[in-house]
Design a protein around this motif. Structure first.
Motif, mmCIF file in Angstrom:
data_model
loop_
_atom_site.group_PDB
_atom_site.id
_atom_site.type_symbol
_atom_site.label_atom_id
_atom_site.label_comp_id
_atom_site.label_asym_id
_atom_site.label_seq_id
_atom_site.Cartn_x
_atom_site.Cartn_y
_atom_site.Cartn_z
ATOM 1 N N UNK A 214 -7.224 19.831 13.471
ATOM 2 C CA UNK A 214 -8.102 18.792 12.750
ATOM 3 C C UNK A 214 -8.961 19.710 11.685
ATOM 4 N N UNK A 215 -8.580 19.042 10.441
ATOM 5 C CA UNK A 215 -9.402 19.915 9.347
ATOM 6 C C UNK A 215 -10.306 18.984 8.560
ATOM 7 N N UNK A 216 -11.166 19.502 7.901
ATOM 8 C CA UNK A 216 -11.865 18.779 6.913
ATOM 9 C C UNK A 216 -11.961 19.536 5.615
ATOM 10 N N UNK A 217 -11.799 18.524 4.378
ATOM 11 C CA UNK A 217 -12.039 19.334 3.124
ATOM 12 C C UNK A 217 -13.341 19.597 2.856
ATOM 13 N N UNK A 251 -21.341 18.091 8.373
ATOM 14 C CA UNK A 251 -20.850 18.544 7.547
ATOM 15 C C UNK A 251 -19.704 19.411 7.840
ATOM 16 N N UNK A 252 -18.735 19.912 7.125
ATOM 17 C CA UNK A 252 -17.433 20.443 7.736
ATOM 18 C C UNK A 252 -17.960 21.932 8.190
ATOM 19 N N UNK A 253 -18.866 22.661 7.770
ATOM 20 C CA UNK A 253 -19.539 23.833 8.019
ATOM 21 C C UNK A 253 -20.307 23.679 9.569
ATOM 22 N N UNK A 254 -20.978 22.577 9.681
ATOM 23 C CA UNK A 254 -21.536 22.326 11.008
ATOM 24 C C UNK A 254 -20.437 22.117 12.151
ATOM 25 N N UNK A 255 -19.449 21.359 11.838
ATOM 26 C CA UNK A 255 -18.534 21.049 12.576
ATOM 27 C C UNK A 255 -17.534 22.138 13.108
ATOM 28 N N UNK A 256 -17.341 23.132 12.204
ATOM 29 C CA UNK A 256 -16.552 24.019 12.273
ATOM 30 C C UNK A 256 -17.313 25.094 13.365
ATOM 31 N N UNK A 257 -18.556 25.313 13.078
ATOM 32 C CA UNK A 257 -19.322 26.050 14.045
ATOM 33 C C UNK A 257 -19.389 25.499 15.335
ATOM 34 N N UNK A 258 -19.464 24.302 15.636
ATOM 35 C CA UNK A 258 -19.631 23.552 16.728
ATOM 36 C C UNK A 258 -18.062 23.361 17.521
ATOM 37 N N UNK A 259 -17.033 23.881 16.821
ATOM 38 C CA UNK A 259 -15.759 23.746 17.524
ATOM 39 C C UNK A 259 -15.154 22.393 17.425
ATOM 40 N N UNK A 260 -15.708 21.396 16.597
ATOM 41 C CA UNK A 260 -15.008 19.949 16.602
ATOM 42 C C UNK A 260 -13.950 20.089 15.728
ATOM 43 N N UNK A 261 -13.813 20.908 14.743
ATOM 44 C CA UNK A 261 -12.451 20.954 13.894
ATOM 45 C C UNK A 261 -12.182 22.551 13.660
ATOM 46 N N UNK A 262 -10.842 22.460 13.408
ATOM 47 C CA UNK A 262 -10.235 24.029 13.563
ATOM 48 C C UNK A 262 -10.468 24.596 12.150
ATOM 49 N N UNK A 264 -11.528 24.537 7.633
ATOM 50 C CA UNK A 264 -12.140 23.919 6.375
ATOM 51 C C UNK A 264 -10.912 24.236 5.188
ATOM 52 N N UNK A 265 -10.567 23.095 4.390
ATOM 53 C CA UNK A 265 -10.017 23.291 3.270
ATOM 54 C C UNK A 265 -10.613 23.241 2.173
ATOM 55 N N UNK A 266 -10.463 24.420 1.280
ATOM 56 C CA UNK A 266 -11.300 24.371 0.154
ATOM 57 C C UNK A 266 -10.962 23.400 -0.666
ATOM 58 N N UNK A 267 -12.093 22.925 -1.606
ATOM 59 C CA UNK A 267 -11.704 21.985 -2.748
ATOM 60 C C UNK A 267 -11.889 22.702 -4.196
ATOM 61 N N UNK A 283 -4.226 21.216 -0.294
ATOM 62 C CA UNK A 283 -3.935 20.504 0.993
ATOM 63 C C UNK A 283 -2.580 20.720 1.395
ATOM 64 N N UNK A 284 -1.676 20.505 0.427
ATOM 65 C CA UNK A 284 -0.136 20.899 0.613
ATOM 66 C C UNK A 284 0.243 22.094 1.351
ATOM 67 N N UNK A 285 -0.330 23.171 0.613
ATOM 68 C CA UNK A 285 -0.210 24.619 1.179
ATOM 69 C C UNK A 285 -0.515 24.734 2.598
ATOM 70 N N UNK A 286 -1.789 24.185 2.940
ATOM 71 C CA UNK A 286 -2.239 24.145 4.460
ATOM 72 C C UNK A 286 -1.390 23.392 5.323
ATOM 73 N N UNK A 287 -1.084 22.076 4.829
ATOM 74 C CA UNK A 287 -0.116 21.371 5.527
ATOM 75 C C UNK A 287 1.008 21.840 5.807
#
Length: 332
Positions: A214-217, A251-262, A264-267, A283-287
């Motif tokens: 599970x990723x977030x931009x 936010x993506x940073x918060x949820x990464x710290x909490x372990x909810x997402x794996x 963050x994909x940069x924009x 996105x394609x590179x990471x997928x």
């Protein structure tokens, strides 16, 4: 593309307008202002970095909701060599707010499902502002099970303020459709990658949100409810949405710290809406990287890892647990 600029970008916008003016003046008058323009461009790059490195949750939420942010179909068109959209849930109808189909990414067949928003009023009405009905989630599940049958990896692109809460949607089993999707996706025998590309709102996001990764931009949010709804519930005052946005840790940073997402994909600088192609390339590179890794796993290991991933969410670290116990004791 005409862009709707955000209020916190105003100093940067003014600087960019100055650069444009000088560039045009230099071309019209045949005067060499290259050094001055380069200095301004350096200032603009530094200012952009400063602004976007200090964003508040409410400002990130504004970027996630930006009307010109790439939609699921935008990403599909940019990352897929070929794509065939499939329609209908074989039960009620075809929901335009949740799309899906079969595509190829560098000749790798994949199934893609995702929420679809519009870019202008007429299209947004057609797409119901990305808020899916039960038939949308049932269509997604049909395509997910089809992907499992033909051994295709699944990509789920999440961008919704939430599932549609209308009477008709409730009558047709909105909650059941979302719950069934979550249950079924937990046991699907092919890799599933979930990416929040804009708004990740409540059960509407979870309906296609169970995956091995599970990723977030970078400038997106993922939350149990919108800050406006949270403020209305807790304080009976929607004007406190900014406070709620901070408290929700969305936010993506918060949820990464909490372990909810794996991860963050940069924009691109300024957000995905500033450069569709660069955002799609990232996105394609990471997928492709994650699909290659996941396809090396045995089916049993894939499902067990997915199960454990979601079971461990919300685990309270020992030091936090001790602080909670102390707080309870102090309250008598």
């Amino acid at each position: 593309m005409v862009q709707n600029n955000l209020d916190f970008e105003q100093p940067l916008i003014e600087l960019e307008e100055k650069i444009t003016e000088l560039t045009n003046f230099m071309e019209e008058r045949d005067i060499n202002l290259t050094d001055e323009i380069k200095r301004l461009e350096t200032r603009a790059d530094k200012l952009r970095e400063e602004i976007y490195s200090q964003l508040e949750p409410w400002q990130i939420l504004k970027i996630a909701r930006h009307v010109e942010r790439p939609t699921t179909m935008d990403y599909i068109n940019l990352i897929c060599d070929d794509f065939i959209e499939l329609h209908g849930d074989r039960s009620f109808g075809d929901d335009q707010a949740l799309i899906g189909g079969i595509g190829k990414i560098d000749n790798l067949p994949v199934t893609i499902v995702g929420h679809q928003k519009g870019k202008e009023t007429k299209d947004n009405i057609k797409r119901n502002f990305g808020m899916a009905h039960p038939e949308g989630y049932r269509k997604a599940l049909r395509l997910i099970k089809q992907a499992e049958k033909f051994n295709r990896p699944i990509i789920a692109l999440v961008n919704t303020p939430g599932a549609y809460p209308g009477i008709g949607a409730e009558e047709r089993g909105q909650a059941e459709a979302i719950a069934k999707n979550m249950m079924e996706m937990a046991g699907v025998e092919v890799p599933i990658i979930v990416v929040v590309t804009g708004e990740g709102g409540s059960g509407g996001a979870l309906g296609i949100g169970v995956g091995d990764r599970v990723f977030m931009l970078e400038y997106t949010y993922y939350s149990v409810c919108s800050p406006e709804a949270c403020a209305a519930i807790l304080w009976k005052d929607s004007d406190k949405a900014k406070t709620a946005a901070k408290a929700l840790r969305l936010t993506a940073k918060d949820l990464l710290d909490l372990g909810v997402i794996d991860d963050i994909i940069a924009e691109p600088p300024g957000g995905a809406h500033k450069d569709y192609k660069r955002s799609a390339d990232l996105l394609k590179e990471r997928l492709t990287q994650e699909i290659n890794q996941l396809e090396e796993l045995e089916t049993d290991e894939l499902i067990e890892n997915r199960y454990n991933k979601f079971r461990t969410m919300g685990y309270i670290k020992k030091e936090v647990e001790e602080k909670i116990d102390e707080s309870i004791e102090s309250c008598g």
